[in-house]
Write a protein that holds these residues in place. Structure first.
Motif, PDB file in Angstrom:
ATOM      1  N   PHE A  89       0.807  -1.211   0.000  1.00  0.00           N
ATOM      2  CA  PHE A  89       0.000   0.000   0.000  1.00  0.00           C
ATOM      3  C   PHE A  89       0.848   1.272   0.000  1.00  0.00           C
ATOM      4  O   PHE A  89       0.326   2.362  -0.147  1.00  0.00           O
ATOM      5  CB  PHE A  89      -0.953   0.007   1.195  1.00  0.00           C
ATOM      6  N   THR A  90       2.150   1.101   0.196  1.00  0.00           N
ATOM      7  CA  THR A  90       3.005   2.286   0.177  1.00  0.00           C
ATOM      8  C   THR A  90       3.467   2.565  -1.248  1.00  0.00           C
ATOM      9  O   THR A  90       4.141   1.734  -1.850  1.00  0.00           O
ATOM     10  CB  THR A  90       4.267   2.065   1.042  1.00  0.00           C
ATOM     11  N   PRO A  91       3.123   3.711  -1.804  1.00  0.00           N
ATOM     12  CA  PRO A  91       3.645   4.015  -3.136  1.00  0.00           C
ATOM     13  C   PRO A  91       5.158   4.232  -3.065  1.00  0.00           C
ATOM     14  O   PRO A  91       5.668   4.670  -2.035  1.00  0.00           O
ATOM     15  CB  PRO A  91       2.924   5.307  -3.529  1.00  0.00           C
ATOM     16  N   MET A  92       5.861   3.909  -4.156  1.00  0.00           N
ATOM     17  CA  MET A  92       7.310   4.153  -4.183  1.00  0.00           C
ATOM     18  C   MET A  92       7.563   5.656  -4.095  1.00  0.00           C
ATOM     19  O   MET A  92       8.396   6.119  -3.341  1.00  0.00           O
ATOM     20  CB  MET A  92       7.875   3.574  -5.488  1.00  0.00           C
ATOM     21  N   ILE A  93       6.834   6.376  -4.926  1.00  0.00           N
ATOM     22  CA  ILE A  93       6.957   7.836  -4.919  1.00  0.00           C
ATOM     23  C   ILE A  93       5.556   8.431  -4.791  1.00  0.00           C
ATOM     24  O   ILE A  93       4.638   8.013  -5.495  1.00  0.00           O
ATOM     25  CB  ILE A  93       7.533   8.366  -6.257  1.00  0.00           C
ATOM     26  N   LYS A  94       5.417   9.386  -3.909  1.00  0.00           N
ATOM     27  CA  LYS A  94       4.154  10.115  -3.857  1.00  0.00           C
ATOM     28  C   LYS A  94       4.495  11.599  -3.723  1.00  0.00           C
ATOM     29  O   LYS A  94       5.266  11.987  -2.840  1.00  0.00           O
ATOM     30  CB  LYS A  94       3.330   9.643  -2.674  1.00  0.00           C
ATOM     31  N   GLU A 112       3.675   3.543  -8.321  1.00  0.00           N
ATOM     32  CA  GLU A 112       3.605   2.269  -7.592  1.00  0.00           C
ATOM     33  C   GLU A 112       4.962   1.573  -7.636  1.00  0.00           C
ATOM     34  O   GLU A 112       5.693   1.722  -8.613  1.00  0.00           O
ATOM     35  CB  GLU A 112       2.575   1.344  -8.275  1.00  0.00           C
ATOM     36  N   PRO A 113       5.280   0.785  -6.614  1.00  0.00           N
ATOM     37  CA  PRO A 113       6.536   0.042  -6.628  1.00  0.00           C
ATOM     38  C   PRO A 113       6.599  -0.902  -7.829  1.00  0.00           C
ATOM     39  O   PRO A 113       5.579  -1.463  -8.231  1.00  0.00           O
ATOM     40  CB  PRO A 113       6.512  -0.768  -5.331  1.00  0.00           C
ATOM     41  N   ASP A 166       8.946   6.034  -0.716  1.00  0.00           N
ATOM     42  CA  ASP A 166       8.641   4.846   0.071  1.00  0.00           C
ATOM     43  C   ASP A 166       8.060   5.225   1.436  1.00  0.00           C
ATOM     44  O   ASP A 166       8.443   4.677   2.472  1.00  0.00           O
ATOM     45  CB  ASP A 166       9.932   4.012   0.242  1.00  0.00           C
ATOM     46  N   GLY A 167       7.185   6.186   1.432  1.00  0.00           N
ATOM     47  CA  GLY A 167       6.515   6.590   2.665  1.00  0.00           C
ATOM     48  C   GLY A 167       7.270   7.591   3.529  1.00  0.00           C
ATOM     49  O   GLY A 167       6.739   8.068   4.526  1.00  0.00           O
ATOM     50  N   MET A 168       8.522   7.912   3.145  1.00  0.00           N
ATOM     51  CA  MET A 168       9.298   8.850   3.958  1.00  0.00           C
ATOM     52  C   MET A 168       9.313  10.230   3.322  1.00  0.00           C
ATOM     53  O   MET A 168       9.638  10.374   2.146  1.00  0.00           O
ATOM     54  CB  MET A 168      10.743   8.362   4.085  1.00  0.00           C
ATOM     55  N   SER A 169       9.003  11.247   4.088  1.00  0.00           N
ATOM     56  CA  SER A 169       9.000  12.597   3.554  1.00  0.00           C
ATOM     57  C   SER A 169      10.421  13.121   3.406  1.00  0.00           C
ATOM     58  O   SER A 169      11.238  12.997   4.314  1.00  0.00           O
ATOM     59  CB  SER A 169       8.218  13.524   4.480  1.00  0.00           C
ATOM     60  N   THR A 170      10.715  13.734   2.249  1.00  0.00           N
ATOM     61  CA  THR A 170      12.071  14.256   2.033  1.00  0.00           C
ATOM     62  C   THR A 170      12.317  15.510   2.862  1.00  0.00           C
ATOM     63  O   THR A 170      13.451  15.938   3.015  1.00  0.00           O
ATOM     64  CB  THR A 170      12.323  14.615   0.550  1.00  0.00           C
ATOM     65  N   SER A 171      11.267  16.127   3.372  1.00  0.00           N
ATOM     66  CA  SER A 171      11.447  17.345   4.161  1.00  0.00           C
ATOM     67  C   SER A 171      11.954  17.036   5.563  1.00  0.00           C
ATOM     68  O   SER A 171      12.406  17.923   6.279  1.00  0.00           O
ATOM     69  CB  SER A 171      10.122  18.111   4.276  1.00  0.00           C
TER      70      SER A 171
END
Lengths: 285, 302
Positions: free
Chosen positions: B5-10, B42-43, B78-83
């Motif tokens: 359910f985690t998109p690779m990039i969002k 999507e992954p 992968d669910g992690m915010s780049t900020s």
């Protein structure tokens, strides 16, 4: 008269264990007013070859004659050769350095010893040739877009009024329209100034679209030297050299394999469409 | 960490401003390179991003492995915010980047040492480094060159070494920013083949930025950038059937698609969007009868 290349060789690191033969007995004639494509895989000797043509690299053996004179002869005017045979390197925009576009383009002519006003008028002529907008003459070269920077850099070489212009991959890194613009510009300049153009390219489609003659390099030799349709008949050999034919040629070859009796000496979309339509009755549509 | 359910990039409402400073370092103005991008990958997908020079695609790419940070909006890898600063290293390991010029990315004197540089830097045990180096070089078909000096390689080979260097970090995603712009035809083919293989066999998400339309034909999805926004998105067929629109965006369509388009304009009843030469041949001449012929056609996707 142009350039006559007579049996030249070029060795890098000559006499050391690292010696590499980059050019291997090349003989070729480059007349005035011709549009030539030079293709070959990375390391085939293209860049070395074009640098010998304006004396940036001195050949190890053999001779190069410009308008009948040996360019390594004692009395030969090398400065004249370097302005007559203009060389635009890959990513030439990396060599822009002046405060504004027009000063940058003036750099070459001034180095030839021309007066300020003459250098300027040549610069303007060159900038007009590359269709640079007047509003950008005073802009910093670093504020231009990628395509504009490249045109400014080409203008810098044009301002020397070369008779032969060599461009090493002038479209690398540009988007499709940028590619068409630069190549269209080069074709137009050639017509206007009756220059000889040598276009070094990795794009078979670009080469197919514009040039009258193709030279194929491999292993330091010129392996094919002919008009484009004839060169691209050697698809298999070109592929073995790490090259290819234009995409359209592959399409026509496949149609032929599948039994449609089309001419496969076709390099461009428009010609391919015409050729296929000429066989309309044999189609299943 | 990854679940389906985690998109690779969002990416949500991403805005990026470049800040221009004068000689004293004061802000002299801003240039908006990305003006509101939403994107979802999507992954395991193979994605192509097209767009003219200056359309914002390289800026976008740099957001995907946290080389740039959003002025506004959010980018999740992968669910992690780049900020969020604490995600930085994990994001850069998971989303590796390959740039245009191979010569700027290779640092070591020997191919295998170059590939091992990344894992060594993050403290992978020596033995595992060598396993990773071997597997990565194998994945891009460069194992036999492992002992060579990189400057003895062709452009396509160097670029594949760069890709191996990224794979050795065991990423989930690789971003290729015009990896073939400086290569000859063979080099281009090698690099694209390697990228497709990684995607297919290792399930690595591939994001390919390119100016060569033919390279995007096999992508699962294409995004077309213009003026800092996503101007078009869809499958290659959906995108490339819009010949006129692509030209407006300073782009192009594959030559065979253009040929199909011309033939349709001339009145031939062939399907709307031809993407490969085999499709065109089928459309004009009917599908081949013998099964043997088909196999041959599948082998080469140039």
């Amino acid at each position: 008269m142009g350039i006559k290349v007579d049996d030249i060789c070029f060795l890098y690191e000559r006499g050391t264990a690292m010696q590499v033969r980059a050019l291997d007995h090349i003989s070729v004639e480059i007349p005035d007013d011709q549009f030539i494509g030079l293709i070959g895989h990375t390391g085939s000797g293209k860049s070395t070859f074009v640098q010998t043509l304006n004396g940036l690299l001195k050949v190890t053996s053999g001779h190069i004659y410009y308008n009948g004179e040996d360019i390594d002869g004692e009395k030969f005017d090398r400065k004249k050769l370097r302005s007559d045979v203009g060389l635009v390197f890959q990513y030439p925009e990396h060599q822009l350095f002046e405060v504004d576009v027009i000063t940058d383009v003036c750099f070459g002519p001034k180095n030839l010893g021309l007066s300020e006003s003459e250098a300027r008028s040549r610069a303007i002529e060159a900038l007009e040739s590359v269709k640079m907008s007047k509003s950008l003459y005073k802009a910093s070269p670093f504020d231009l877009s990628g395509g504009e920077k490249r045109r400014a850099a080409i203008a810098g070489v044009l301002a020397m009024r070369p008779k032969i212009l060599i461009l090493d991959e002038p479209t690398a890194g540009l988007d499709p329209r940028g590619r068409d613009e630069i190549l269209g510009l080069i074709a137009e300049m050639k017509k206007e100034r009756n220059m000889t153009i040598i276009l070094v390219s990795h794009s078979m489609d670009d080469v197919a679209r514009y040039v009258d003659r193709i030279m194929v390099m491999g292993g330091g030799k010129i392996l094919y030297d002919d008009e484009p349709v004839k060169v691209f008949r050697h698809v298999k050999e070109l592929e073995d050299l790490g090259l290819a034919a234009p995409q359209i040629t592959y399409v026509m070859k496949l149609l032929k394999e599948r039994g449609l009796d089309v001419n496969t000496d076709v390099l461009r979309v428009k010609e391919a469409a015409a050729e296929i339509l000429a066989h309309r009755r044999e189609l299943h549509v | 960490m990854l679940n389906r359910f985690t998109p690779m990039i969002k990416i949500q409402k991403l805005i990026h401003d470049y800040i221009k400073r004068d000689d004293e370092g004061n802000v002299a103005g801003t240039v908006r390179a990305i003006g509101g991008v939403d994107l979802h990958v999507e992954p395991g997908r193979f994605i192509a991003i097209l767009g003219h020079n200056g359309s914002g695609k390289s800026t976008l790419a740099k957001h995907l492995n946290a080389l740039l940070f959003p002025t506004e909006g959010t980018v999740w890898v992968d669910g992690m915010s780049t900020s969020d600063g604490k995600n930085l290293w994990e994001i850069r390991r998971e989303a590796g980047m390959v740039f245009q010029n191979p010569d700027n990315q290779i640092i070591a004197q020997v191919v295998e040492e170059d590939v091992g540089f990344g894992p060594e830097n993050i403290g992978v045990p020596t033995e595992e480094i060598w396993t990773r180096v071997e597997e990565s070089l194998k994945a891009v078909g460069m194992l036999e060159h492992r002992k060579k000096s990189p400057n003895r390689l062709s452009g396509g080979q160097k670029q594949r070494v760069s890709i191996a260097g990224v794979i050795a970090m065991e990423p989930k995603c690789i971003i290729l920013d015009e990896p073939t712009a400086m290569l000859d035809p063979n080099g281009r083919k090698e690099v694209i083949k390697a990228a497709k293989k990684l995607n297919r066999e290792k399930g690595i998400t591939v994001i390919l930025i390119t100016h060569y339309m033919e390279e995007a034909v096999d992508a699962d999805m294409i995004f077309v950038m213009d003026k800092g926004v996503v101007a078009m998105q869809g499958t290659p067929r959906e995108i490339f059937c819009q010949v006129e629109r692509m030209k407006e965006l300073q782009l192009d369509v594959p030559q065979v698609t253009l040929l199909g388009h011309e033939l349709r304009k001339a009145g031939l009843a062939i399907p709307d969007c031809i993407l490969t030469k085999e499709e065109l041949a089928d459309a004009l001449l009917g599908a081949p009868e013998a099964a043997g012929e088909k196999e041959e056609a599948d082998g080469d996707q140039s």
